[in-house]
Design a protein around this motif. Structure first.
Motif, PDB file in Angstrom:
ATOM      1  N   VAL A   1       0.826  -1.209   0.000  1.00  0.00           N
ATOM      2  CA  VAL A   1       0.000   0.000   0.000  1.00  0.00           C
ATOM      3  C   VAL A   1       0.862   1.262   0.000  1.00  0.00           C
ATOM      4  O   VAL A   1       0.495   2.283  -0.612  1.00  0.00           O
ATOM      5  N   ASP A   2       2.029   1.209   0.659  1.00  0.00           N
ATOM      6  CA  ASP A   2       2.863   2.405   0.743  1.00  0.00           C
ATOM      7  C   ASP A   2       3.788   2.581  -0.457  1.00  0.00           C
ATOM      8  O   ASP A   2       4.597   3.509  -0.488  1.00  0.00           O
ATOM      9  N   ASP A   3       3.680   1.706  -1.436  1.00  0.00           N
ATOM     10  CA  ASP A   3       4.504   1.836  -2.641  1.00  0.00           C
ATOM     11  C   ASP A   3       3.938   2.956  -3.529  1.00  0.00           C
ATOM     12  O   ASP A   3       2.713   3.087  -3.667  1.00  0.00           O
ATOM     13  N   ASP A   4       4.838   3.746  -4.114  1.00  0.00           N
ATOM     14  CA  ASP A   4       4.396   4.868  -4.948  1.00  0.00           C
ATOM     15  C   ASP A   4       3.595   4.413  -6.160  1.00  0.00           C
ATOM     16  O   ASP A   4       2.780   5.182  -6.696  1.00  0.00           O
ATOM     17  N   GLU A   5       3.830   3.171  -6.628  1.00  0.00           N
ATOM     18  CA  GLU A   5       3.148   2.671  -7.819  1.00  0.00           C
ATOM     19  C   GLU A   5       1.861   1.909  -7.490  1.00  0.00           C
ATOM     20  O   GLU A   5       1.181   1.404  -8.380  1.00  0.00           O
ATOM     21  N   PHE A   6       1.530   1.804  -6.204  1.00  0.00           N
ATOM     22  CA  PHE A   6       0.363   1.015  -5.798  1.00  0.00           C
ATOM     23  C   PHE A   6      -0.939   1.599  -6.358  1.00  0.00           C
ATOM     24  O   PHE A   6      -1.121   2.812  -6.427  1.00  0.00           O
TER      25      PHE A   6
ATOM     26  N   PRO B   1      -5.350   0.776  -6.176  1.00  0.00           N
ATOM     27  CA  PRO B   1      -5.811   2.139  -6.485  1.00  0.00           C
ATOM     28  C   PRO B   1      -5.230   3.170  -5.513  1.00  0.00           C
ATOM     29  O   PRO B   1      -5.114   2.895  -4.314  1.00  0.00           O
ATOM     30  N   LYS B   2      -4.866   4.296  -6.064  1.00  0.00           N
ATOM     31  CA  LYS B   2      -4.243   5.354  -5.276  1.00  0.00           C
ATOM     32  C   LYS B   2      -5.163   5.793  -4.130  1.00  0.00           C
ATOM     33  O   LYS B   2      -6.365   5.973  -4.325  1.00  0.00           O
ATOM     34  N   GLY B   3      -4.561   5.979  -2.958  1.00  0.00           N
ATOM     35  CA  GLY B   3      -5.328   6.488  -1.824  1.00  0.00           C
ATOM     36  C   GLY B   3      -6.079   5.434  -1.060  1.00  0.00           C
ATOM     37  O   GLY B   3      -6.657   5.726  -0.010  1.00  0.00           O
ATOM     38  N   ALA B   4      -6.094   4.196  -1.521  1.00  0.00           N
ATOM     39  CA  ALA B   4      -6.814   3.139  -0.804  1.00  0.00           C
ATOM     40  C   ALA B   4      -6.043   2.729   0.434  1.00  0.00           C
ATOM     41  O   ALA B   4      -4.808   2.742   0.458  1.00  0.00           O
ATOM     42  N   ASP B   5      -6.775   2.369   1.494  1.00  0.00           N
ATOM     43  CA  ASP B   5      -6.140   1.961   2.744  1.00  0.00           C
ATOM     44  C   ASP B   5      -5.660   0.513   2.701  1.00  0.00           C
ATOM     45  O   ASP B   5      -4.852   0.110   3.546  1.00  0.00           O
ATOM     46  N   ALA B   6      -6.162  -0.253   1.751  1.00  0.00           N
ATOM     47  CA  ALA B   6      -5.788  -1.675   1.666  1.00  0.00           C
ATOM     48  C   ALA B   6      -5.891  -2.128   0.212  1.00  0.00           C
ATOM     49  O   ALA B   6      -6.600  -1.513  -0.600  1.00  0.00           O
TER      50      ALA B   6
END
Length: 460
Positions: A83-88, A90-95
């Motif tokens: 989740v904390d990866d810049d490329e993750f 959907p953006k802004g999702a908590d999980a």
């Protein structure tokens, strides 16, 4: 009734593999996931990073999907990052997305990322099905009532008012009392999914008014032949899934009225192979799927295998016969060529004529006909055994004769020795007799000589 929130919908858009009996569908399974999670940044209204995912054509153009290769598909990689990866995404999702949704996307890509008829529904070729494009919009009240049932209610595409109502994701059992509300969208309801629900034959009467229904899922329900009667008026129905239901051969007679039906799933339903094939023949373009393990399907597959194997065997025999003929022709051609070269070499003085073999013992040397030679070579096994026995007997007699010969010679030698001894004995006896006779004669002469002087003296 417990209301289902958008977040709950997001977390429950899945169809367990244990109940899914057909390949993952882009329109039914993948598009809803993308719509809820990705369209906010990559949809019709926003193209963050120049990426849009709301149309199948745009997904293909993006290069985010490598059909058949999940490991090389950027979309799958991005949604499985930390989740904390810049490329993750959907953006802004908590999980991350639920595992079931990720598995659906992975399975869809691995199977070839088939978009089905998405192009038609999404507008690329929508003119081929104008009735979908021209559907009127359902009233807000109708949409409100449909959503209050707890079902997932989605428009199929942005350029159509056609909707999909899916009861698989609601809390609690789906029963007959929820079905009458479907009549609030008789024109707009095009897809309906009641798989695994508690609906009964009687409840299906609420579906009779859905004149534009094209896809209907009833798998894993208690529906019987009686319920199928309510579906005979669905003229647009193209897809019907009755996997695991109680439909029999009698129910298939009602399905014959569905002239636009293209796909019918009957896995683990108590229907016969002959009845299913008769239905497939009666409805042009229909494909009836009984499942790979249906006895009739297994028999048909085995029958085709036998026929194919017989044909292959016949071809193999024919090729072998042709190969034998080719071999004989090649051998004859080779012999003829070699003979011609030999004759030319003799004529040019490069070789001597082949010497003719002299007849054996004054008899003409004639070759035995090939048939006689073959007959001699192929003596019956009994004759060969008799000849072997005769040869063994002759050998035994010769050995016996060889063993008896020394004994006879020894006996003859002993007999000759005895005869010689007898002759010597007779000679000795004869010599003794002669010696005795000589001694007697000498004695007589001596006596005579002694008597003669006495007589003379007496005379004097």
């Amino acid at each position: 009734m417990k209301r289902i929130t958008p977040l709950a919908i997001l977390l429950t858009v899945t169809f367990l593999s244990s109940t899914r009996v057909h390949a993952v569908s882009y329109l039914e399974d993948i598009k809803p996931i993308l719509k809820k999670n990705c369209y906010g940044c990559h949809g019709e209204e926003k193209d963050k990073g120049d990426l849009r995912l709301h149309l199948a054509s745009l997904i293909e153009e993006s290069g985010m999907i490598e059909a058949g290769d999940p490991g090389s598909s950027t979309l799958l990689t991005r949604i499985t990052l930390a989740v904390d990866d810049d490329e993750f995404m959907p953006k802004g999702a908590d999980a991350p997305l639920p595992k079931e949704q990720i598995d659906l996307i992975r399975e869809w890509i691995a199977a070839g990322a088939d978009y089905g008829n998405a192009a038609e529904i999404e507008g690329t070729e929508v003119k081929e099905t104008p009735w979908i494009e021209l559907l009127p919009e359902a009233s807000p009240e109708a949409m409100k009532q449909l959503k209050e049932t707890g079902a997932l209610v989605l428009r199929l595409a942005n350029n159509t008012q056609a909707i999909n109502v899916d009861f698989r994701f609601r809390d609690g059992d789906t029963t007959d009392d929820l079905l009458p509300v479907l009549g609030q969208a008789t024109e707009q309801l095009v897809w309906l999914n009641l798989a695994g629900s508690k609906v009964t034959d009687g409840g299906l009467s609420a579906l009779a008014a859905l004149k534009n229904l094209t896809r209907l899922h009833l798998e894993k329900t208690a529906i019987t032949d009686a319920g199928i009667q309510h579906l005979t008026g669905l003229e647009r129905l193209e897809y019907l899934n009755l996997y695991g239901t109680q439909i029999t051969d009698a129910g298939l007679e009602f399905i014959k009225n569905l002239k636009n039906l293209k796909k019918l799933y009957l896995w683990q339903a108590p229907v016969g192979y002959e009845a299913a094939m008769a239905l497939q023949e009666a409805v042009p373009g229909l494909e009836v799927n009984l499942g790979e393990d249906h006895p009739g399907v297994v028999r048909a597959r085995a029958t085709k295998q036998v026929e194919r194997s017989k044909s292959d065997l016949e071809d193999a025999i024919r090729r072998a016969e042709e190969a034998q003929k080719d071999k004989e022709a090649a051998e004859a051609s080779l012999a003829e060529g070699e003979k011609t070269i030999q004759e030319l070499d003799v004529a040019e003085g490069k070789a001597e004529p082949a010497a003719e073999e002299a007849p054996a013992e004054g008899e003409a040397a004639e070759e035995k006909p090939a048939e006689e030679e073959a007959a001699e070579e192929e003596k019956p096994a009994e004759e060969e055994e008799a000849e072997e026995e005769e040869a063994e007997e002759e050998e035994a007699e010769e050995e016996a004769a060889e063993e008896e010969e020394p004994a006879e010679e020894e006996a003859a030698e002993e007999e000759a020795a005895e005869e010689e001894a007898a002759e010597e004995e007779a000679a000795e006896e004869e010599a003794a007799e002669e010696e005795e006779a000589a001694e007697e004669e000498a004695a007589e002469e001596k006596a005579a000589e002694e008597e003669e002087p006495a007589e003379e003296e007496a005379a004097e």
